[in-house]
Scaffold this motif. Structure first.
Motif, PDB file in Angstrom:
ATOM      1  N   GLY A 118       9.131 -11.441  22.321  1.00  0.00           N
ATOM      2  CA  GLY A 118       8.266 -10.270  22.416  1.00  0.00           C
ATOM      3  C   GLY A 118       8.402  -9.371  21.199  1.00  0.00           C
ATOM      4  N   ILE A 119       9.633  -9.181  20.710  1.00  0.00           N
ATOM      5  CA  ILE A 119       9.856  -8.396  19.494  1.00  0.00           C
ATOM      6  C   ILE A 119       9.220  -9.094  18.294  1.00  0.00           C
ATOM      7  N   SER A 120       9.285 -10.423  18.268  1.00  0.00           N
ATOM      8  CA  SER A 120       8.662 -11.176  17.178  1.00  0.00           C
ATOM      9  C   SER A 120       7.157 -10.943  17.138  1.00  0.00           C
ATOM     10  N   LEU A 121       6.545 -10.922  18.312  1.00  0.00           N
ATOM     11  CA  LEU A 121       5.118 -10.594  18.384  1.00  0.00           C
ATOM     12  C   LEU A 121       4.856  -9.181  17.894  1.00  0.00           C
ATOM     13  N   LEU A 122       5.712  -8.265  18.286  1.00  0.00           N
ATOM     14  CA  LEU A 122       5.553  -6.856  17.927  1.00  0.00           C
ATOM     15  C   LEU A 122       5.594  -6.645  16.417  1.00  0.00           C
ATOM     16  N   CYS A 123       6.320  -7.503  15.723  1.00  0.00           N
ATOM     17  CA  CYS A 123       6.420  -7.391  14.263  1.00  0.00           C
ATOM     18  C   CYS A 123       5.096  -7.688  13.573  1.00  0.00           C
ATOM     19  N   GLY A 124       4.134  -8.235  14.295  1.00  0.00           N
ATOM     20  CA  GLY A 124       2.815  -8.478  13.721  1.00  0.00           C
ATOM     21  C   GLY A 124       1.952  -7.247  13.635  1.00  0.00           C
ATOM     22  N   VAL A 125       2.447  -6.120  14.117  1.00  0.00           N
ATOM     23  CA  VAL A 125       1.723  -4.853  13.950  1.00  0.00           C
ATOM     24  C   VAL A 125       2.022  -4.359  12.535  1.00  0.00           C
ATOM     25  N   GLY A 126       1.096  -4.567  11.626  1.00  0.00           N
ATOM     26  CA  GLY A 126       1.376  -4.271  10.222  1.00  0.00           C
ATOM     27  C   GLY A 126       0.517  -3.173   9.643  1.00  0.00           C
ATOM     28  N   PHE A 127       0.137  -2.220  10.449  1.00  0.00           N
ATOM     29  CA  PHE A 127      -0.923  -1.277  10.093  1.00  0.00           C
ATOM     30  C   PHE A 127      -0.700  -0.546   8.763  1.00  0.00           C
ATOM     31  N   THR A 128       0.246   0.414   8.721  1.00  0.00           N
ATOM     32  CA  THR A 128       0.350   1.320   7.579  1.00  0.00           C
ATOM     33  C   THR A 128       0.662   0.593   6.283  1.00  0.00           C
ATOM     34  N   MET A 129       1.756  -0.184   6.263  1.00  0.00           N
ATOM     35  CA  MET A 129       2.168  -0.838   5.027  1.00  0.00           C
ATOM     36  C   MET A 129       1.188  -1.929   4.622  1.00  0.00           C
ATOM     37  N   SER A 130       0.616  -2.639   5.574  1.00  0.00           N
ATOM     38  CA  SER A 130      -0.365  -3.669   5.240  1.00  0.00           C
ATOM     39  C   SER A 130      -1.602  -3.059   4.585  1.00  0.00           C
ATOM     40  N   LEU A 131      -2.084  -1.936   5.130  1.00  0.00           N
ATOM     41  CA  LEU A 131      -3.216  -1.255   4.512  1.00  0.00           C
ATOM     42  C   LEU A 131      -2.863  -0.766   3.115  1.00  0.00           C
ATOM     43  N   PHE A 132      -1.633  -0.277   2.951  1.00  0.00           N
ATOM     44  CA  PHE A 132      -1.185   0.207   1.644  1.00  0.00           C
ATOM     45  C   PHE A 132      -1.178  -0.931   0.623  1.00  0.00           C
ATOM     46  N   ILE A 133      -0.626  -2.082   1.010  1.00  0.00           N
ATOM     47  CA  ILE A 133      -0.604  -3.236   0.110  1.00  0.00           C
ATOM     48  C   ILE A 133      -2.026  -3.730  -0.142  1.00  0.00           C
ATOM     49  N   GLY A 134      -2.884  -3.636   0.872  1.00  0.00           N
ATOM     50  CA  GLY A 134      -4.275  -4.036   0.699  1.00  0.00           C
ATOM     51  C   GLY A 134      -4.987  -3.215  -0.359  1.00  0.00           C
ATOM     52  N   VAL A 135      -4.687  -1.917  -0.402  1.00  0.00           N
ATOM     53  CA  VAL A 135      -5.266  -1.047  -1.425  1.00  0.00           C
ATOM     54  C   VAL A 135      -4.812  -1.487  -2.817  1.00  0.00           C
ATOM     55  N   LEU A 136      -3.540  -1.881  -2.924  1.00  0.00           N
ATOM     56  CA  LEU A 136      -3.013  -2.312  -4.214  1.00  0.00           C
ATOM     57  C   LEU A 136      -3.537  -3.696  -4.604  1.00  0.00           C
ATOM     58  N   ALA A 137      -3.673  -4.591  -3.618  1.00  0.00           N
ATOM     59  CA  ALA A 137      -4.115  -5.956  -3.904  1.00  0.00           C
ATOM     60  C   ALA A 137      -5.585  -6.013  -4.298  1.00  0.00           C
ATOM     61  N   PHE A 138      -6.400  -5.132  -3.691  1.00  0.00           N
ATOM     62  CA  PHE A 138      -7.830  -5.105  -3.992  1.00  0.00           C
ATOM     63  C   PHE A 138      -8.242  -3.682  -4.350  1.00  0.00           C
ATOM     64  N   PRO A 139      -7.862  -3.209  -5.549  1.00  0.00           N
ATOM     65  CA  PRO A 139      -8.195  -1.847  -5.955  1.00  0.00           C
ATOM     66  C   PRO A 139      -9.708  -1.674  -6.061  1.00  0.00           C
ATOM     67  N   GLY A 140     -10.157  -0.488  -5.715  1.00  0.00           N
ATOM     68  CA  GLY A 140     -11.586  -0.221  -5.761  1.00  0.00           C
ATOM     69  C   GLY A 140     -11.953   0.827  -4.739  1.00  0.00           C
ATOM     70  N   ALA A 141     -13.235   0.974  -4.503  1.00  0.00           N
ATOM     71  CA  ALA A 141     -13.729   1.983  -3.570  1.00  0.00           C
ATOM     72  C   ALA A 141     -13.261   1.677  -2.155  1.00  0.00           C
ATOM     73  N   VAL A 142     -13.060   2.754  -1.382  1.00  0.00           N
ATOM     74  CA  VAL A 142     -12.549   2.590  -0.017  1.00  0.00           C
ATOM     75  C   VAL A 142     -13.534   1.867   0.888  1.00  0.00           C
ATOM     76  N   ASP A 143     -14.831   1.848   0.494  1.00  0.00           N
ATOM     77  CA  ASP A 143     -15.825   1.153   1.307  1.00  0.00           C
ATOM     78  C   ASP A 143     -16.336  -0.121   0.623  1.00  0.00           C
ATOM     79  N   SER A 144     -15.556  -0.646  -0.325  1.00  0.00           N
ATOM     80  CA  SER A 144     -15.923  -1.894  -0.985  1.00  0.00           C
ATOM     81  C   SER A 144     -15.814  -3.041   0.009  1.00  0.00           C
ATOM     82  N   PRO A 145     -16.523  -4.159  -0.216  1.00  0.00           N
ATOM     83  CA  PRO A 145     -16.462  -5.282   0.727  1.00  0.00           C
ATOM     84  C   PRO A 145     -15.041  -5.770   0.969  1.00  0.00           C
ATOM     85  N   GLU A 146     -14.214  -5.850  -0.095  1.00  0.00           N
ATOM     86  CA  GLU A 146     -12.837  -6.322   0.071  1.00  0.00           C
ATOM     87  C   GLU A 146     -12.025  -5.373   0.929  1.00  0.00           C
ATOM     88  N   GLN A 147     -12.202  -4.058   0.709  1.00  0.00           N
ATOM     89  CA  GLN A 147     -11.439  -3.091   1.499  1.00  0.00           C
ATOM     90  C   GLN A 147     -11.863  -3.107   2.963  1.00  0.00           C
TER      91      GLN A 147
END
Length: 410
Positions: A333-362
């Motif tokens: 159950g804890i292993s499943l819970l680790c799949g909640v990657g909201f804040t840091m995943s979004l942060f890395i997503g901004v770095l991985a695909f820089p651009g406008a916040v409403d761009s297709p990649e974002q």
């Protein structure tokens, strides 16, 4: 009796999960309302900070990403230092299983994403996005469904998430901090060294800590590096030992003072700025685009496979052991819970695909992160809810490897 910093951390982060969820829901509602254009225009608007000759001009989105999020990484750095010196991470026997689980929890999502990248054509640059676990959301969900579960699971989750954050920070350093301007970077490192030396010799008043952090932050911006790096480095120079004239150490004081701001201002603002996805004109094809599917399945399948597999392997090889009094179903159950990657995943997503916040990649990054996190949260809630109602067995009888780890302190 004073509460331990880790307990304060758990309570604050768990409580902030509600604020994070409300901010994310608010962003989704606003992004799909008549105020949608104003919302995205606000995020793209430029604002200037000028103090004498010092001038910085960034968008609201970038101010949140490089400015406010530096406070988040400072708090993470303080917690990492405390756990290494005084907490769970100071005991190698307690460290092995969550560290290996964290490493597995990074390798699993990367493998799933890269496999889907080759088979579905997802952009290769997005592979680091599903690697991160969101501490605040994970602890908040655990708090909701954790009644009847052993407290060791909470410590296991926190330790794993801290190591996970450390790995994410290392990835940010390796992948997203290219083209550094070395002169301001050397000045920042010199200032860190000098300030650390002074802080360990004399008592430094709070305004000087703020001034020192601001100076290092500014030099980091000029150097072109991610401010997350020097924020964590700055946390490492904060003294953990209290002086005779003080009731608590600067590190404990900083943790106590910064956690509420981080939990109820910084992270909700980041969630409000990054979770806004407009569904206007969203086609079924984009909703199930390769990038969306790769991120979502990386978080949901990759995390649970990597974390649980590494934890089980550590126990089987007698390198580590299950958390005290916990069953393997609860660890799953804890292993499943680790799949909640909201804040840091979004942060890395901004770095991985820089651009406008409403761009297709974002938009696709946000859909993938939100989808994978929801799947993981629901799955974890169901499994932990069922596991919490199961009668406990004697863990020592069920798993002979537990004794070395569980019996390390009394």
């Amino acid at each position: 009796m004073a509460r331990k910093p880790t307990l304060d951390f758990l309570k604050t982060e768990a409580a902030s999960g509600s604020a994070l969820a409300l901010a994310a829901i608010a962003a989704l509602l606003v992004a799909n309302s008549p105020w949608s254009a104003d919302y995205f225009a606000w995020l793209k608007s430029y604002h200037v900070l000028q103090l004498g000759p010092i001038r910085l001009e960034e968008t609201i989105s970038d101010w949140i990403k490089e400015g406010l999020m530096a406070i988040f990484f400072l708090v993470v750095g303080l917690e990492i230092k405390y756990e290494i010196v005084r907490g769970e991470l100071s005991d190698p026997r307690k460290l092995a299983t969550p560290v290996l689980a964290a490493l597995g929890g990074m390798a699993g999502p990367a493998a799933v994403y890269l496999f889907l990248s080759m088979t579905m054509g997802a952009p290769h640059a997005g592979w680091p996005i599903p690697l991160a676990t969101d501490i605040a959301f994970a602890l908040a969900i655990f708090g909701f469904v954790g009644k009847g579960l052993p407290s060791s699971l909470r410590v296991f989750l926190l330790t794993l998430a801290i190591v996970d954050d450390l790995g994410a920070i290392a990835l940010i350093a390796l992948l997203f901090s290219e083209g550094a301007n070395w002169t301001p970077l050397f000045w920042a490192l010199g200032l860190l060294a000098a300030f650390g030396l002074i802080a360990h010799r004399i008592r430094v008043p709070t305004p000087f800590w703020v001034l020192g952090f601001s100076a290092v932050w500014y030099l980091t911006i000029l150097s072109g590096l991610s401010t997350s790096l020097t924020a964590v480095a700055f946390a490492m120079i904060v003294p953990i030992q209290a002086r005779k004239e003080d009731r608590q150490s600067p590190l404990k004081e900083a943790m106590h003072d910064l956690h509420p701001w981080n939990a109820f201002l910084v992270l909700p603002l980041f969630a409000f700025a990054k979770a806004g996805v407009s569904f206007a004109g969203l086609s079924l094809e984009q909703a199930f685009a390769p990038l969306v599917v790769a991120i979502a399945l990386g978080l949901f399948f990759g995390k649970q496979i990597g974390v649980f597999g590494a934890a089980w392997l550590a126990s089987a090889l007698r390198i580590g052991a299950r958390p005290t009094d916990a069953s393997w179903l609860q660890v799953y159950g804890i292993s499943l819970l680790c799949g909640v990657g909201f804040t840091m995943s979004l942060f890395i997503g901004v770095l991985a695909f820089p651009g406008a916040v409403d761009s297709p990649e974002q938009v696709e990054v946000k859909l993938g992160v939100i989808g994978g996190s929801i799947l993981s949260a629901v799955g974890a809630a169901v499994v932990l809810g069922l596991a919490g109602r199961r009668p406990r067995r004697d863990p020592a009888a069920a798993d002979p490897q537990i004794e070395p780890l569980a019996g390390s302190s009394s």
